[in-house]
Write a protein that holds these residues in place. Structure first.
Motif, PDB file in Angstrom:
ATOM      1  N   HIS A 411     -19.782  82.669  73.818  1.00  0.00           N
ATOM      2  CA  HIS A 411     -20.826  81.856  74.154  1.00  0.00           C
ATOM      3  C   HIS A 411     -20.813  80.614  73.200  1.00  0.00           C
ATOM      4  O   HIS A 411     -20.945  79.457  73.668  1.00  0.00           O
ATOM      5  CB  HIS A 411     -22.044  82.572  74.005  1.00  0.00           C
ATOM      6  N   GLN A 412     -20.366  80.939  71.898  1.00  0.00           N
ATOM      7  CA  GLN A 412     -20.369  79.927  70.959  1.00  0.00           C
ATOM      8  C   GLN A 412     -19.070  79.133  71.201  1.00  0.00           C
ATOM      9  O   GLN A 412     -19.103  77.843  71.062  1.00  0.00           O
ATOM     10  CB  GLN A 412     -20.075  80.467  69.521  1.00  0.00           C
ATOM     11  N   ASN A 413     -17.931  79.604  71.646  1.00  0.00           N
ATOM     12  CA  ASN A 413     -17.057  78.815  71.911  1.00  0.00           C
ATOM     13  C   ASN A 413     -17.050  77.703  73.048  1.00  0.00           C
ATOM     14  O   ASN A 413     -16.776  76.695  72.975  1.00  0.00           O
ATOM     15  CB  ASN A 413     -15.922  79.875  72.337  1.00  0.00           C
ATOM     16  N   VAL A 414     -17.906  78.109  74.055  1.00  0.00           N
ATOM     17  CA  VAL A 414     -18.698  77.142  74.896  1.00  0.00           C
ATOM     18  C   VAL A 414     -19.508  76.130  74.562  1.00  0.00           C
ATOM     19  O   VAL A 414     -19.338  75.107  74.961  1.00  0.00           O
ATOM     20  CB  VAL A 414     -18.720  77.962  76.222  1.00  0.00           C
ATOM     21  N   VAL A 417     -21.681  74.267  68.741  1.00  0.00           N
ATOM     22  CA  VAL A 417     -21.465  72.797  68.126  1.00  0.00           C
ATOM     23  C   VAL A 417     -20.353  73.069  67.255  1.00  0.00           C
ATOM     24  O   VAL A 417     -20.458  73.983  66.128  1.00  0.00           O
ATOM     25  CB  VAL A 417     -22.621  72.315  67.443  1.00  0.00           C
ATOM     26  N   SER A 418     -19.272  72.261  67.093  1.00  0.00           N
ATOM     27  CA  SER A 418     -18.255  72.064  66.172  1.00  0.00           C
ATOM     28  C   SER A 418     -18.525  70.708  65.642  1.00  0.00           C
ATOM     29  O   SER A 418     -18.421  69.760  66.086  1.00  0.00           O
ATOM     30  CB  SER A 418     -16.957  72.152  66.855  1.00  0.00           C
ATOM     31  N   SER A 419     -18.657  70.869  64.162  1.00  0.00           N
ATOM     32  CA  SER A 419     -19.128  69.397  63.439  1.00  0.00           C
ATOM     33  C   SER A 419     -17.867  68.393  63.508  1.00  0.00           C
ATOM     34  O   SER A 419     -17.896  67.396  63.866  1.00  0.00           O
ATOM     35  CB  SER A 419     -19.502  69.692  61.871  1.00  0.00           C
TER      36      SER A 419
ATOM     37  N   ARG B   2     -12.233  76.117  71.011  1.00  0.00           N
ATOM     38  CA  ARG B   2     -13.008  75.634  69.933  1.00  0.00           C
ATOM     39  C   ARG B   2     -13.654  76.692  69.083  1.00  0.00           C
ATOM     40  O   ARG B   2     -14.244  77.689  69.316  1.00  0.00           O
ATOM     41  CB  ARG B   2     -14.264  74.925  70.731  1.00  0.00           C
ATOM     42  N   VAL B   3     -13.542  76.118  67.855  1.00  0.00           N
ATOM     43  CA  VAL B   3     -14.261  77.063  66.758  1.00  0.00           C
ATOM     44  C   VAL B   3     -15.379  76.238  66.304  1.00  0.00           C
ATOM     45  O   VAL B   3     -15.120  75.370  65.955  1.00  0.00           O
ATOM     46  CB  VAL B   3     -12.900  77.170  65.583  1.00  0.00           C
ATOM     47  N   ALA B   7     -19.892  79.959  64.819  1.00  0.00           N
ATOM     48  CA  ALA B   7     -18.811  81.214  64.875  1.00  0.00           C
ATOM     49  C   ALA B   7     -18.155  81.411  63.320  1.00  0.00           C
ATOM     50  O   ALA B   7     -17.870  82.704  63.099  1.00  0.00           O
ATOM     51  CB  ALA B   7     -17.895  80.916  65.716  1.00  0.00           C
ATOM     52  N   VAL B   8     -17.938  80.558  62.415  1.00  0.00           N
ATOM     53  CA  VAL B   8     -17.247  80.440  61.275  1.00  0.00           C
ATOM     54  C   VAL B   8     -18.169  81.387  60.502  1.00  0.00           C
ATOM     55  O   VAL B   8     -18.099  82.311  59.786  1.00  0.00           O
ATOM     56  CB  VAL B   8     -16.912  79.260  61.002  1.00  0.00           C
TER      57      VAL B   8
END
Lengths: 455, 292
Positions: A411-414, A417-419, B2-3, B7-8
């Motif tokens: 779920h996070q992958n989709v 948020v990736s800064s 996407r990471v 998640a990290v």
């Protein structure tokens, strides 16, 4: 084509990139917000649609569905593990445990065989018998409390569910209003998803998207808890057979039993723990107490006390199997009367005749419990099976929380948020913004040049 | 793929929590020396340990019961030894006075001695060891013989439990030892002997030698029997003691953890925790956002 339209393009470009930067900055600042779904801004050719569509939440319905069922699974497993863990306390070895009390009692019987004439040895039989009764009583009380706790936990969970159902229903109405009016309702949608997730942790639900921001929230696929037009079916408890709790749904005054649909979630877990492991342990404990009572009473009745009287009970007769552990007690026939312990096989050879004491001691090695087991073997099986129930529940909890983490990662992958990604986006839009500015300044220069031709 | 930021962090959080849990478990094991503290730690071992604990407790009770029985039997044996010696003195007196060379005074003195021996015999028949009249069977709280030498005890042979299902004999009845269930019992033979000596009747005295021999035979047989019982009780006690020891070892094997394993596990768990914490500190905080 006109220079004015070049100017117009520049402005649209600035607006669009400004919007996109705003979206990216909102994503960055919400990267740790619970339930926040990242947004994207899609800039279409000519930047025409941007003003209408705004930013969009990035969700994958399939993953959302799996996330809900994983939450129900994890809620079920951890509730069940919490509820059955009492078995570890009930059957742990140590002072006051049934195991050590039973050992002490059987040893006191063996000692009675060695020293039947000794009043202190007889007193020891009564004391250990009384301790055994305390141990059974405590174990039974702990199980009873645990069962009552599951009922209370179910009740609390349903109260929490009902409160959330109402908020989900009213959010649905507001989302619909906002989106029809062309407003952005992503935050409310996020909020609604968080609430639905919290409901799923307690009872298994599925979401049917009805479009226009409306949803049906279904319990176990067949019972509507929230209808698209914002009606709520509240859940409540009732006491069913054997004191087991049942779940019912009330819609417009009509009551439906939905217990069968609540197979997971923390409510499902509590119901399973109560009807399964806890009830099973209580039954086996009752059976053990019942078997001990009748086996020792039978042997005891055959012998004679120091007063030459036979046919006395050692433990109080059990009126029924159910409640035997709770009712387990030293019989009034021998209570505070060590001399009445029937060690002798004949009325004329007391107090030193130990033949019946040997017979009483031999009960320890006779298959008087269920399945032809000795009393200790039956207790040992009960300890083993209870330990397995707790161990399995703990493993299921760890497995299901692992499964939930995995789906949350998906779920996070989709939707997370990736800064880094957002920073790149912002740089990209910053460049585009600068370019649009340049377009405006060039168009301005062109207009200026044009005006100066005549001058 | 996407990471994402969360998640990290979630990943690191999980690793640190797992490592902490493992350290806690290892600390508990090292601190208590117990691998199985509650049934769910190892249900099979917990169930087996329960059975072994019961075996050990009953075996310990058996050790104690056989020790008591051995003490009783040794007291019995020592009494029988005295009985045999006294009976031998009586026989010697009979033999001396059965010949015509002995004088009437000799016989009168001997009669007095035999009466004293008889009293001593009653006292020996009422030997009390640890509060029990050893020859009185199940009625061991009261003397086995009346002053006249009548057996008033119980003629059963007592037994005690060394282990569940293993009983050993722990007494011999005074009835059999002193022959009070037959006409030539020791007390009436001694009575007859003192009467014959009083009556200065060497033929009658000689006639009693056979009965005295019969009684000596009974005592010897009883001593053999009691000796066998002592051996039986000792062997059974040793078996019970061995059972207790084996059960204790087995319980240790099932639920305890040896110190070396516990210490190694603890060091390993702490190492894993340190690694997880180090990783947590290594999460890049800046990236494209800048900062450190």
């Amino acid at each position: 084509m006109s220079i004015a339209s070049i100017l117009n393009n520049g402005i649209k470009g600035m607006n669009a990139t400004q919007m996109a930067t705003q979206t990216a900055s909102a994503n960055v600042s919400n990267s740790a917000t619970v339930g926040y779904t990242r947004r994207t801004t899609t800039i279409l050719p000519n930047q025409t649609l941007i003003a209408n569509s705004g930013s969009k939440r990035v969700v994958e319905p399939f993953i959302e569905k799996r996330l809900l069922s994983a939450k129900s699974g994890s809620g079920e497993a951890s509730a069940q593990a919490r509820a059955v863990s009492v078995l570890d306390n009930v059957f742990a070895e140590g002072d006051g445990s049934i195991g050590s009390a039973l050992d002490a009692f059987q040893v006191s019987m063996a000692n009675l065989g060695a020293r039947p004439e000794d009043p202190a040895t007889r007193q020891q039989v009564l004391s250990t018998a009384s301790n055994l009764s305390t141990a059974f009583g405590n174990a039974s009380a702990q199980l009873k409390t645990a069962m009552a706790d599951t009922n209370a936990a179910v009740h609390a969970d349903l109260t929490a569910v009902n409160e959330r159902l109402h908020r989900i229903a009213s959010l649905g109405t507001e989302i619909q209003k906002a989106e029809i009016g062309g407003e952005e309702a992503s935050d409310m949608r996020d909020q609604r998803d968080v609430l639905i997730g919290e409901v799923a942790e307690r009872v298994p639900v599925t979401v049917l998207d009805q479009g226009n921001g409306q949803i049906s929230l279904m319990l176990g696929g067949s019972h509507q808890l929230v209808t698209p037009d914002g009606k709520v079916g509240e859940l409540s408890t009732m006491v069913g057979d054997g004191g087991n709790i049942r779940i019912q749904k009330t819609v417009a005054g009509a009551v439906v039993d939905v217990t069968e649909q609540v197979k997971s979630g923390s409510v499902g877990g509590q119901l399973k723990a109560r009807a399964g492991g806890l009830t099973e342990a209580q039954k086996k404990l009752d059976q053990l107490a019942y078997d001990i009572t009748s086996a020792y009473n039978d042997a005891h009745k055959a012998g004679f006390g120091t007063d030459g009287v036979n046919n006395r009970n050692l433990f109080a007769e059990q009126p029924s199997l159910a409640g035997a552990a709770e009712n387990f007690a030293v019989s009034i026939d021998v209570l505070d009367q060590p001399g009445n312990i029937a060690a002798a096989a004949s009325a004329t050879t007391t107090p030193s005749d130990n033949r019946n004491a040997l017979a009483l001691a031999a009960v320890a090695t006779r298959g008087v419990a269920v399945g032809g087991q000795t009393v200790i073997e039956a207790l040992s099986s009960l300890i083993g099976s209870s330990g397995s129930i707790v161990q399995n529940a703990l493993q299921a909890e760890s497995f299901s929380s692992g499964a939930l983490e995995q789906i949350e990662a998906l779920h996070q992958n989709v939707s997370g948020v990736s800064s880094d990604e957002e920073m790149v986006e912002m740089m990209k839009y910053q460049r585009a913004y600068q370019a649009s500015l340049k377009v405006i300044s060039m168009a301005d220069q062109m207009l200026n040049d044009l005006l100066n031709i005549r001058g | 793929m996407r990471v994402t930021d969360s998640a990290v962090f979630d990943n690191v959080k999980r690793q640190v929590m797992n490592a902490r849990q493992n350290v806690l478990t290892a600390q508990e094991q090292a601190g208590t020396g117990m691998r199985v503290q509650k049934p769910s730690d190892d249900p099979v071992a917990a169930a087996a340990a329960r059975r072994e604990k019961s075996r050990m407790a009953l075996a310990d009770a058996g050790v104690s019961a056989t020790e008591t029985a051995t003490t009783q039997l040794e007291g019995t044996d020592s009494a029988l030894n005295d009985v045999f010696a006294a009976l031998t003195s009586a026989r010697d007196l009979a033999l001396e006075n059965a010949s015509s060379t002995a004088s009437a005074e000799n016989r009168t003195a001997a009669a007095e001695q035999v009466r004293m021996i008889r009293e001593q015999m009653v006292a020996l028949g009422n030997t009390n060891v640890g509060g029990r009249y050893v020859f009185a069977g199940y009625r061991d709280q009261t003397p086995a013989f009346s002053q006249t030498g009548t057996f008033v005890g119980d003629s059963s042979t007592k037994e005690v439990q060394a282990l569940p299902g293993l009983h050993v004999k722990s007494s011999i009845s005074g009835d059999k030892v002193f022959g009070t269930d037959s006409p030539d019992d020791m007390f009436s033979v001694l009575d007859k002997l003192s009467s014959a000596l009083d009556a200065n009747d060497p033929d009658a005295v000689r006639g009693l030698l056979k009965d005295l021999d019969t009684n000596q035979g009974r005592i010897l047989a009883a001593r053999t029997q009691v000796g066998g019982m002592i051996d039986g009780a000792r062997v059974a006690g040793a078996v019970a003691s061995q059972q207790s020891y084996n059960s204790k070892l087995e319980i240790g094997r099932l639920v305890e953890v040896d110190e070396i394993t516990a210490a190694t596990n603890l060091v390993q768990a702490q190492g894993a925790l340190n690694a997880a914490l180090a990783i947590a500190q290594q999460i890049p905080t800046g990236g494209l956002v800048g900062g450190k």
